[in-house]
Motif scaffolding. Sequence first.
Motif, short mmCIF file in Angstrom:
data_model
loop_
_atom_site.label_atom_id
_atom_site.label_comp_id
_atom_site.label_asym_id
_atom_site.label_seq_id
_atom_site.Cartn_x
_atom_site.Cartn_y
_atom_site.Cartn_z
N ARG A 213 54.22 27.22 28.04
CA ARG A 213 53.12 26.29 27.83
C ARG A 213 53.59 24.90 28.22
O ARG A 213 54.61 24.41 27.71
N LEU A 214 52.86 24.29 29.13
CA LEU A 214 53.14 22.92 29.56
C LEU A 214 52.30 21.98 28.71
O LEU A 214 51.07 22.05 28.72
N ARG A 215 52.94 21.11 27.95
CA ARG A 215 52.25 20.19 27.05
C ARG A 215 52.42 18.77 27.57
O ARG A 215 53.54 18.23 27.59
N VAL A 216 51.31 18.18 27.98
CA VAL A 216 51.33 16.87 28.62
C VAL A 216 50.61 15.87 27.71
O VAL A 216 49.49 16.13 27.25
N ALA A 217 51.24 14.74 27.48
CA ALA A 217 50.65 13.68 26.65
C ALA A 217 49.93 12.66 27.52
O ALA A 217 50.23 12.49 28.70
N GLY A 218 48.97 11.96 26.92
CA GLY A 218 48.25 10.90 27.59
C GLY A 218 48.08 9.70 26.68
O GLY A 218 48.53 9.70 25.53
N GLU A 219 47.41 8.67 27.20
CA GLU A 219 47.11 7.47 26.42
C GLU A 219 45.59 7.33 26.35
O GLU A 219 44.93 7.06 27.35
N PRO A 220 44.99 7.55 25.18
CA PRO A 220 43.53 7.53 25.09
C PRO A 220 42.96 6.12 25.14
O PRO A 220 43.57 5.16 24.67
N THR A 221 41.79 6.03 25.71
CA THR A 221 41.01 4.80 25.71
C THR A 221 39.58 5.16 26.06
O THR A 221 39.31 6.28 26.51
N HIS A 222 38.66 4.25 25.85
CA HIS A 222 37.29 4.51 26.26
C HIS A 222 37.25 4.67 27.78
O HIS A 222 37.96 3.97 28.52
N VAL A 223 36.42 5.56 28.23
CA VAL A 223 36.38 5.86 29.66
C VAL A 223 35.98 4.63 30.49
O VAL A 223 36.33 4.52 31.67
N SER A 224 35.26 3.68 29.86
CA SER A 224 34.88 2.47 30.60
C SER A 224 36.10 1.62 30.96
O SER A 224 36.05 0.79 31.86
N ASP A 225 37.20 1.85 30.23
CA ASP A 225 38.46 1.16 30.51
C ASP A 225 39.54 2.17 30.89
O ASP A 225 40.70 2.08 30.48
N ALA A 226 39.14 3.17 31.70
CA ALA A 226 40.03 4.28 32.00
C ALA A 226 41.36 3.82 32.59
O ALA A 226 42.41 4.44 32.36
N GLY A 227 41.35 2.73 33.35
CA GLY A 227 42.58 2.26 33.97
C GLY A 227 43.61 1.79 32.98
O GLY A 227 44.80 1.67 33.33
N GLU A 228 43.19 1.53 31.75
CA GLU A 228 44.13 1.08 30.73
C GLU A 228 44.79 2.24 30.00
O GLU A 228 45.74 2.04 29.23
N GLY A 229 44.27 3.45 30.21
CA GLY A 229 44.84 4.62 29.56
C GLY A 229 45.62 5.48 30.55
O GLY A 229 45.93 5.06 31.67
N PHE A 230 45.94 6.69 30.10
CA PHE A 230 46.64 7.65 30.96
C PHE A 230 46.04 9.02 30.70
O PHE A 230 46.08 9.52 29.56
#
Length: 428
Positions: A213-230
């Motif tokens: 199982r490949l478990r990948v983390a991200g950085e949540p944010t509102h989709v309107s500011d998608a560039g600020e997340g991962f």
Amino acid sequence: MALADQQRGLIATAADRGFDQQVERTKTFAAIPSTRGAEWPAQDFMAGELRARGYVVDDWQIDLSDLQGLPDVGVISHDFSRARTVVGTLQPQVESGRSIILQGHCDVVPAGPAQMWKSPAFQPVVRDGWLYGRGAADMKGGTLAALHAVDAIREAGFRLRGRLHFQSVIEEESTGIGALSALQRGYRADCALLPEPTGQRFGDVCLGVIWFRLRVAGEPTHVSDAGEGFNAIKAAMEMVRALEGLEQSWNERAAGHPIYGEVLHPLNFNPGIIHGGDWASSVPAWCDVDCRIGLLPDWSVDACQREIIACVDAAASKMPFLANNPPEIVWSGYLSHGYVMRDDPAVRRVLEEAHQAATGRPLARRIATSLNDARFYDRHFGIPAFCYGPVGERIHGFNERLNLDSLRETTKAIAYFVADWCGIEPTN
């Protein structure tokens, strides 16, 4: 000593006489939805079939602690509380012939969306000479072919001179722990025959398989500011592309293998399950991808695990967020070597003669690009083991089906093999 034509004729007549009942019992068996963690009704069925025939039945709960330290133990992460192995034994009063294990697995893969089946997956039906249903081909048809093959020998008026263990196991589709539990319990024989759907070919080789199982983390944010997340899902896709590159590299190495070099692209990587994210308007903070990859039978599982980790680490290092929050790899099922059957001319000769007598055709070889339980017996416990079974199509797919003409022939071939291998004598 090879079987006489008269003996084969009596066994064939008995097999034909019981074939309609065999098909009906196969339909009953295939109607049981014995997916992972829910195999116990199928094991109840098999235990009942064995007891009704006079086998001495050993039916036990699998204790994972008993298997620790044994080779190629897979990783169990699902409900294992009702996991059982069932073995029926026919023991002659005086054991004067060779012994045999006949093993089938009762676990089946999920059926998938019901609307994609022409008829319900767990309501088996015969159409145009084929039995349709999940598990009909892989491998409940073969399991009952082996059972009815022994029936045919006995109903023809013979008893075996060698000991026979008839084993019904679970977990073949994800770890192999069912077969391993029978070996841990002490069951051994001079050879093992697994009636997998080989298309009536001799299956003496299979690949190894790793599940992870490949478990990948991200950085949540509102989709309107998608560039600020991962975005973890998009990042997981990049990891999958990197693993496809590893798959290509491994197949280039496989091109020089003495057996698999003749097979086009034998090693397959499959991202089979994906989960990720919590909300459509949020950049996803997580993504899990369950994967499977094949490896050549002489490759080290440990070495391949290290290559998988290195591949993912290299891909993640190119992304600043993942460089600081590296993906996790969790081993999630198979951690299994493949095998090539040890050379045993007697096994090959007896099977060639049995197949020729039942089908009128020479025996061909099947080079499996998947995995099967024969590896445990042969590679790790010194028991020559092979697969031989009927023709199946659409295995693990929609409208899985089993060819009934091949089932009849296979039942006879297995009966001839068992009778010749173990030796027979008149009941009276």
